[in-house]
Design an enzyme around this catalytic site. Sequence first.
Site, short mmCIF file in Angstrom:
data_model
loop_
_atom_site.label_atom_id
_atom_site.label_comp_id
_atom_site.label_asym_id
_atom_site.label_seq_id
_atom_site.Cartn_x
_atom_site.Cartn_y
_atom_site.Cartn_z
N VAL A 1 -11.49 -7.50 1.48
CA VAL A 1 -11.05 -6.14 1.81
C VAL A 1 -9.98 -6.26 2.87
CG1 VAL A 1 -11.75 -3.95 2.84
CG2 VAL A 1 -13.30 -5.13 1.28
N GLY A 2 -8.87 -5.56 2.68
CA GLY A 2 -7.79 -5.61 3.66
C GLY A 2 -7.95 -4.54 4.73
N ASP A 3 -6.85 -4.19 5.33
CA ASP A 3 -6.85 -3.20 6.42
C ASP A 3 -6.98 -1.76 5.93
OD1 ASP A 3 -4.23 -3.76 5.27
OD2 ASP A 3 -3.55 -2.15 6.58
N THR B 1 1.18 -1.31 6.24
CA THR B 1 1.23 -2.01 4.96
C THR B 1 1.62 -3.46 5.24
OG1 THR B 1 2.21 -2.06 2.75
CG2 THR B 1 3.62 -1.25 4.52
N HIS C 1 0.37 -7.68 5.20
CA HIS C 1 -0.80 -8.56 5.24
C HIS C 1 -1.91 -7.91 6.06
CE1 HIS C 1 2.12 -11.53 3.81
NE2 HIS C 1 1.07 -12.08 3.26
N GLY C 2 -2.91 -7.43 5.35
CA GLY C 2 -3.96 -6.66 5.98
C GLY C 2 -4.71 -7.44 7.05
N THR D 1 0.85 -1.19 0.00
CA THR D 1 0.00 0.00 0.00
C THR D 1 0.88 1.24 0.00
OG1 THR D 1 -1.61 -1.18 1.33
CG2 THR D 1 -1.72 1.22 1.41
N1 ASP Z 1 -2.31 -3.96 3.53
C1 ASP Z 1 -2.83 -4.07 2.19
C2 ASP Z 1 -3.93 -5.08 2.16
O1 ASP Z 1 -3.85 -6.05 2.89
C3 ASP Z 1 -1.82 -4.45 1.18
C4 ASP Z 1 -0.40 -4.06 1.46
O2 ASP Z 1 -0.12 -3.06 2.05
O3 ASP Z 1 0.50 -4.79 1.08
O4 ASP Z 1 -4.82 -4.93 1.35
#
Ligand code: ASP
Length: 300
Positions: free
Chosen positions: A189-191, A211, A213-214, A160
């Site tokens: 949907v992630g974080d 950023t 793994h959400g 992100t």
């Molecule tokens: N955190 C974001 C998500 O999980 C992706 C990322 O930042 O790598 O959608």
Amino acid sequence: MTSPLILSTWSFSLPIIEAEYPKLSTSGSALDVVEQCAIAAESDESIDSVGYGGLPDREGRCTFDAAVMLSSPKSGSVCGIERHRHPVSIARLVMERTEHKMLVGSLADDFADSHGLPSESILSERAKAKWERWKQSNQDATPPAPFDHGHGELFGSHDTIGTIAIDAGGTMAGSCSTSGMAWKVPGRVGDSPIIGHGLYVDPQRGAATGTGHGELISGICGSFLVVELMGQGASPEEAIHRTLSRLAQCWPLKKEHQVAFIAATPEGNYAAGSLRPGFKYCVCVDKSARILDPDIVLHA
Ligand code: ASP
């Protein structure tokens, strides 16, 4: 007068914050700058994890998530955007033109139409070709192999752009924008668009954005926790360290799991930290922009 500051995730953001910083030293607002930083990444097709050029879900559909925040009452976000290339601007419209916090999916796209944002294809030919190759070689649920972003950053197919800025008037703002995890289950949907998970800004306590793994970040309301710890007196570095430690205690971590945070206090003290090596962040202060290693790597 506060010294203006921009902090952002990943080395790809260096030229972006370098270009935006001069606006902060004049009359530019932190909110405009964090929006423009996200727009720049969303427009760059070579960044395959944000905006146009972002990799799609496992069915080949691209969706974008984004958020902006100034304070508890002033935040906005969108998720599952499929027809607009600048989800961060839709998130800002949610914040400024509605009483709501989040709009989702096709109705969020309709909302963007109603505010005159252009409806466009968001899946680039290059991203489509990568998906076709992935689909041919990898029909099962195996996650994509990590790849090198340059500057020694090694990470999976999702990053992100998260940005925190403080303008000359001392206003702090944050944004984040992502196409999410490549080859995700449709609807995931992630974080990033969830306030307190991928982004949190409190004018009295500070700002943080995440950023990686959400799912892991969401599991501990990561950005809120970093900011809350700073509010209780922790330095940005200590707050991130404690948040990453908490996350590592809660999750049965896999070797490919990565999470990183950047954070700043209202006075402009800042830090970054990650679960594992491979994350970089960028800072621009006093007109000089640099790529930095995180101050803490929990599992170095
Ligand atoms: N955190 C974001 C998500 O999980 C992706 C990322 O930042 O790598 O959608």
